[in-house]
Design a protein around this motif. Structure first.
Motif, PDB file in Angstrom:
ATOM      1  N   VAL A  46       0.850  -1.189   0.000  1.00 14.56           N
ATOM      2  CA  VAL A  46       0.000   0.000   0.000  1.00 14.56           C
ATOM      3  C   VAL A  46       0.885   1.239   0.000  1.00 14.56           C
ATOM      4  CG1 VAL A  46      -1.859   1.219   1.188  1.00 14.56           C
ATOM      5  CG2 VAL A  46      -1.681  -1.265   1.383  1.00 14.56           C
ATOM      6  N   GLN A  47       0.620   2.174  -0.911  1.00 12.00           N
ATOM      7  CA  GLN A  47       1.356   3.437  -0.933  1.00 12.00           C
ATOM      8  C   GLN A  47       0.432   4.577  -0.474  1.00 12.00           C
ATOM      9  OE1 GLN A  47       2.055   1.116  -3.603  1.00 12.00           O
ATOM     10  NE2 GLN A  47       3.790   0.742  -2.243  1.00 12.00           N
ATOM     11  N   SER A  48       0.906   5.352   0.476  1.00 13.81           N
ATOM     12  CA  SER A  48       0.174   6.528   0.937  1.00 13.81           C
ATOM     13  C   SER A  48       0.877   7.773   0.404  1.00 13.81           C
ATOM     14  CB  SER A  48       0.142   6.582   2.468  1.00 13.81           C
ATOM     15  OG  SER A  48      -0.491   5.429   2.992  1.00 13.81           O
ATOM     16  N   VAL A  49       0.088   8.701  -0.117  1.00 13.91           N
ATOM     17  CA  VAL A  49       0.637   9.963  -0.602  1.00 13.91           C
ATOM     18  C   VAL A  49       0.538  10.976   0.532  1.00 13.91           C
ATOM     19  CG1 VAL A  49       0.426  11.796  -2.308  1.00 13.91           C
ATOM     20  CG2 VAL A  49      -0.004   9.437  -2.970  1.00 13.91           C
ATOM     21  N   LEU A  50       1.694  11.410   1.033  1.00 13.38           N
ATOM     22  CA  LEU A  50       1.767  12.312   2.180  1.00 13.38           C
ATOM     23  C   LEU A  50       2.233  13.682   1.701  1.00 13.38           C
ATOM     24  CD1 LEU A  50       3.683   9.812   4.487  1.00 13.38           C
ATOM     25  CD2 LEU A  50       1.207  10.086   4.284  1.00 13.38           C
ATOM     26  N   PRO A  51       1.338  14.660   1.588  1.00 13.08           N
ATOM     27  CA  PRO A  51       1.740  15.988   1.111  1.00 13.08           C
ATOM     28  C   PRO A  51       2.754  16.640   2.050  1.00 13.08           C
ATOM     29  CG  PRO A  51      -0.644  15.730   1.053  1.00 13.08           C
ATOM     30  CD  PRO A  51      -0.108  14.572   1.831  1.00 13.08           C
ATOM     31  N   ILE A  52       3.781  17.241   1.477  1.00 15.72           N
ATOM     32  CA  ILE A  52       4.790  17.980   2.236  1.00 15.72           C
ATOM     33  C   ILE A  52       4.516  19.475   2.132  1.00 15.72           C
ATOM     34  CG2 ILE A  52       7.256  18.400   2.535  1.00 15.72           C
ATOM     35  CD1 ILE A  52       6.400  15.558   3.132  1.00 15.72           C
ATOM     36  N   THR A  53       4.270  19.930   0.892  1.00 14.11           N
ATOM     37  CA  THR A  53       3.868  21.311   0.633  1.00 14.11           C
ATOM     38  C   THR A  53       2.689  21.243  -0.332  1.00 14.11           C
ATOM     39  OG1 THR A  53       5.338  21.554  -1.275  1.00 14.11           O
ATOM     40  CG2 THR A  53       6.257  22.081   0.886  1.00 14.11           C
ATOM     41  N   GLU A  54       2.293  22.376  -0.883  1.00 11.14           N
ATOM     42  CA  GLU A  54       1.169  22.394  -1.812  1.00 11.14           C
ATOM     43  C   GLU A  54       1.479  21.625  -3.101  1.00 11.14           C
ATOM     44  OE1 GLU A  54      -0.132  26.313  -2.613  1.00 11.14           O
ATOM     45  OE2 GLU A  54      -0.916  26.663  -0.586  1.00 11.14           O
ATOM     46  N   ASP A  55       2.734  21.582  -3.500  1.00  5.58           N
ATOM     47  CA  ASP A  55       3.075  20.948  -4.771  1.00  5.58           C
ATOM     48  C   ASP A  55       4.106  19.828  -4.643  1.00  5.58           C
ATOM     49  OD1 ASP A  55       5.217  22.485  -4.102  1.00  5.58           O
ATOM     50  OD2 ASP A  55       5.328  23.592  -5.993  1.00  5.58           O
ATOM     51  N   ARG A  56       4.405  19.406  -3.423  1.00  7.53           N
ATOM     52  CA  ARG A  56       5.336  18.300  -3.219  1.00  7.53           C
ATOM     53  C   ARG A  56       4.745  17.306  -2.242  1.00  7.53           C
ATOM     54  NH1 ARG A  56       8.934  22.292  -4.612  1.00  7.53           N
ATOM     55  NH2 ARG A  56      10.857  21.620  -5.681  1.00  7.53           N
ATOM     56  N   ALA A  57       5.101  16.021  -2.441  1.00  8.87           N
ATOM     57  CA  ALA A  57       4.566  14.980  -1.563  1.00  8.87           C
ATOM     58  C   ALA A  57       5.529  13.811  -1.531  1.00  8.87           C
ATOM     59  CB  ALA A  57       3.191  14.523  -2.046  1.00  8.87           C
ATOM     60  N   VAL A  58       5.327  12.951  -0.558  1.00 10.00           N
ATOM     61  CA  VAL A  58       6.072  11.699  -0.449  1.00 10.00           C
ATOM     62  C   VAL A  58       5.101  10.551  -0.698  1.00 10.00           C
ATOM     63  CG1 VAL A  58       7.247  10.131   1.139  1.00 10.00           C
ATOM     64  CG2 VAL A  58       7.833  12.559   1.129  1.00 10.00           C
ATOM     65  N   LYS A  59       5.456   9.689  -1.632  1.00 13.59           N
ATOM     66  CA  LYS A  59       4.687   8.454  -1.831  1.00 13.59           C
ATOM     67  C   LYS A  59       5.432   7.356  -1.076  1.00 13.59           C
ATOM     68  CE  LYS A  59       4.649   6.143  -5.727  1.00 13.59           C
ATOM     69  NZ  LYS A  59       4.394   5.618  -7.088  1.00 13.59           N
ATOM     70  N   LEU A  60       4.838   6.891   0.017  1.00 14.45           N
ATOM     71  CA  LEU A  60       5.534   5.995   0.938  1.00 14.45           C
ATOM     72  C   LEU A  60       4.762   4.692   1.106  1.00 14.45           C
ATOM     73  CD1 LEU A  60       8.027   5.968   2.891  1.00 14.45           C
ATOM     74  CD2 LEU A  60       6.423   6.638   4.690  1.00 14.45           C
ATOM     75  N   THR A  61       5.463   3.571   1.024  1.00 19.91           N
ATOM     76  CA  THR A  61       4.836   2.274   1.286  1.00 19.91           C
ATOM     77  C   THR A  61       4.573   2.151   2.777  1.00 19.91           C
ATOM     78  OG1 THR A  61       5.987   1.289  -0.598  1.00 19.91           O
ATOM     79  CG2 THR A  61       5.120  -0.214   1.064  1.00 19.91           C
ATOM     80  N   THR A  62       3.314   1.997   3.139  1.00 23.68           N
ATOM     81  CA  THR A  62       2.931   2.025   4.554  1.00 23.68           C
ATOM     82  C   THR A  62       2.284   0.734   5.043  1.00 23.68           C
ATOM     83  OG1 THR A  62       0.836   3.084   3.922  1.00 23.68           O
ATOM     84  CG2 THR A  62       2.638   4.532   4.610  1.00 23.68           C
ATOM     85  N   ALA A  63       1.916  -0.176   4.144  1.00 25.31           N
ATOM     86  CA  ALA A  63       1.231  -1.399   4.598  1.00 25.31           C
ATOM     87  C   ALA A  63       1.278  -2.458   3.508  1.00 25.31           C
ATOM     88  CB  ALA A  63      -0.225  -1.079   4.968  1.00 25.31           C
ATOM     89  N   ARG A  64       0.782  -3.649   3.848  1.00 25.29           N
ATOM     90  CA  ARG A  64       0.637  -4.743   2.891  1.00 25.29           C
ATOM     91  C   ARG A  64      -0.833  -5.139   2.799  1.00 25.29           C
ATOM     92  NH1 ARG A  64       5.674  -6.251   5.246  1.00 25.29           N
ATOM     93  NH2 ARG A  64       7.285  -6.747   3.699  1.00 25.29           N
ATOM     94  N   TYR A  65      -1.235  -5.574   1.607  1.00 22.24           N
ATOM     95  CA  TYR A  65      -2.594  -6.080   1.402  1.00 22.24           C
ATOM     96  C   TYR A  65      -2.677  -7.561   1.773  1.00 22.24           C
ATOM     97  CZ  TYR A  65      -3.576  -2.038  -1.645  1.00 22.24           C
ATOM     98  OH  TYR A  65      -3.758  -0.786  -2.158  1.00 22.24           O
TER      99      TYR A  65
END
Length: 459
Positions: free
Chosen positions: A343-362
């Motif tokens: 599972v990838q979660s998109v975590l916004p850092i600023t208005e136009d930047r974010a981190v796509k981070l693997t946070t879990a398994r299905y």
């Protein structure tokens, strides 16, 4: 004073800020401390047991030392901002192939992909052994029309080798103005020579759900990608079929579907299953522990279902196939799926930047992890074309003076009325589709057999 101590004192406030930012995102439990308090004497740092959650001092000193060496000694000048972005990229891409730092253009592209419209070649890609892996070509795109296949390895882009190239950089090179061309060199399994494809970029508009009624009242649903409205579009199509008359079966085609929005996959399963678990996730944080269950509203009722998968079926596609398989609600036909169960979660850092981070398994309802394993079909069918073999047999009706059939109408003219349930591919437009696609042909044949042996489902 040693250079490392000077650099630690000068650059360490950046780490303090990072610790606060990381804490705000809920990625890890780190307490920001004053720089002086976080830097014990170097002579004792190696022997002191580091409390859980405290940043590793020596590694931070190593980073600041390397950072300064690059700034002062690298053959070309690199500004601090660029170096820090490189560090963030390296930190994320070293975790797994799906975590990434999304800068403005990449963040915008991600939002476009989930809405179903973006520019480029129409290829879902990943990394494998330093090369760009084609996870799947998307239907009706330049890549799919040119003959690029799931499992192909892209070796070069416009003559430039991709070995060691960042995945985001490779994706950016494949994007461009509609109509502009790019040349790809591809290594394909069982091919001795590299294959060369010159593709014209296009604006990619992905139709999430496409439907067609095949012979024998078998509904065919092709889901190319899971988007926001995929579940509702599928439910509407099934309800329309059932309202118009008999629906003897449904073929759900998830081949070369790279995944997409998780909620859409859950809604698709809910169209076939009326109760029980659909999928659940496990991660390190409480927010990563999520489960999804079916509701009472089931558009398909008890209509028999066959799901088609292959090596290009990934992520949300595997969730759907795994859930229907575990609930014994569908027969899975084709070849083993891709095996992306994270599972990838998109975590916004600023208005136009974010981190796509693997946070879990299905995990499927029965507790199977999809990760690096995939879904194995119930009936294994490799893809090929249907090539009927013509052979002439003389029958009783061809013999001169044969006895007539008392139950057959129009005996005098020799015309024979076909049974009500028979299908003639030559007269049926869907017959051409079945001819070209052996896996679909087998799925259709399976459902026709189920229809013959089973009582007709109630409306």
């Amino acid at each position: 004073m040693p250079l490392s101590s000077v650099l630690s004192r000068r650059i360490f406030p950046w780490f303090g800020c990072t610790a606060v930012c990381v804490l705000a995102l809920g990625i890890t439990q780190v307490q920001a401390q004053p720089a002086e308090a976080a830097l014990p004497d170097a002579s004792t740092s190696e022997t002191v047991q580091r409390p859980q959650g405290q940043l590793p001092l020596q590694e931070l000193r190593n980073f600041t030392e390397i950072f300064e060496r690059i700034r002062t000694a690298y053959v070309e000048e690199v500004d601090d901002k660029t170096l820090l972005e490189y560090a963030i990229n390296g930190m994320l891409t070293s975790l797994d192939p799906h975590s990434a730092y999304l800068q403005p253009e990449a963040f915008s592209d991600l939002q476009e992909n989930t809405s179903g419209k973006f520019g480029g070649l129409g290829i879902e890609v990943g990394l494998e052994d330093g090369l760009i892996l084609v996870v799947t070509p998307i239907d009706d795109t330049p890549a799919q029309k040119a003959g690029i296949r799931a499992g192909d390895l892209i070796v070069s882009l416009d003559g430039e080798a991709v070995m060691g190239m960042n995945l985001n950089d490779a994706v950016e090179r494949m994007r461009g103005a509609p109509g502009s061309e790019i040349t790809l060199e591809i290594r394909r399994k069982n091919e001795k020579e590299l294959l060369t494809f010159t593709l014209a970029r296009a604006e990619i508009k992905v139709a999430s759900v496409r439907t067609e009624m095949l012979s024998g009242d078998v509904g065919y649903v092709r889901i190319t990608q899971f988007q926001e409205h995929t579940g509702s579009e599928l439910a509407t199509a099934i309800e329309d079929w059932r309202a118009k008359g008999d629906l003897n079966g449904i073929i759900l085609d998830l081949r070369n579907n790279p995944g997409g929005v998780l909620d859409a996959a859950v809604e698709v399963v809910d169209s076939f299953v009326s109760q029980g678990l659909i999928v659940y996730t496990k991660g390190r944080t409480p927010s990563a522990e999520v489960s999804y269950s079916a509701t009472n509203h089931t558009a398909a009722g008890s209509v028999p279902v066959v799901v088609l998968i292959n090596g290009g079926s990934a992520s949300a596609s595997e969730i759907v196939a795994g859930a229907l398989q575990d609930h014994q609600r569908a027969v899975i036909v084709g070849t083993q799926s891709f095996g992306k169960g994270s599972v990838q979660s998109v975590l916004p850092i600023t208005e136009d930047r974010a981190v796509k981070l693997t946070t879990a398994r299905y995990f499927t309802p029965n507790g199977r992890s999809i990760q690096a394993q995939g879904i194995k079909p119930d009936i294994w069918v490799e893809q090929s074309e249907v090539t009927p073999y013509e052979q002439r047999f003389y029958k009783e009706a061809d013999l001169p003076g044969h006895l007539s059939n008392p139950t057959q109408k129009d005996n005098n003219t020799g015309d024979k009325k076909a049974p009500a349930n028979s299908s003639k591919a030559a007269a049926d437009p869907s017959g051409e589709l079945l001819k070209k696609d052996f896996q679909l042909y087998e799925a259709h044949t399976l459902l026709r057999g189920v229809t013959i042996l089973s009582p007709r489902p109630e409306a």
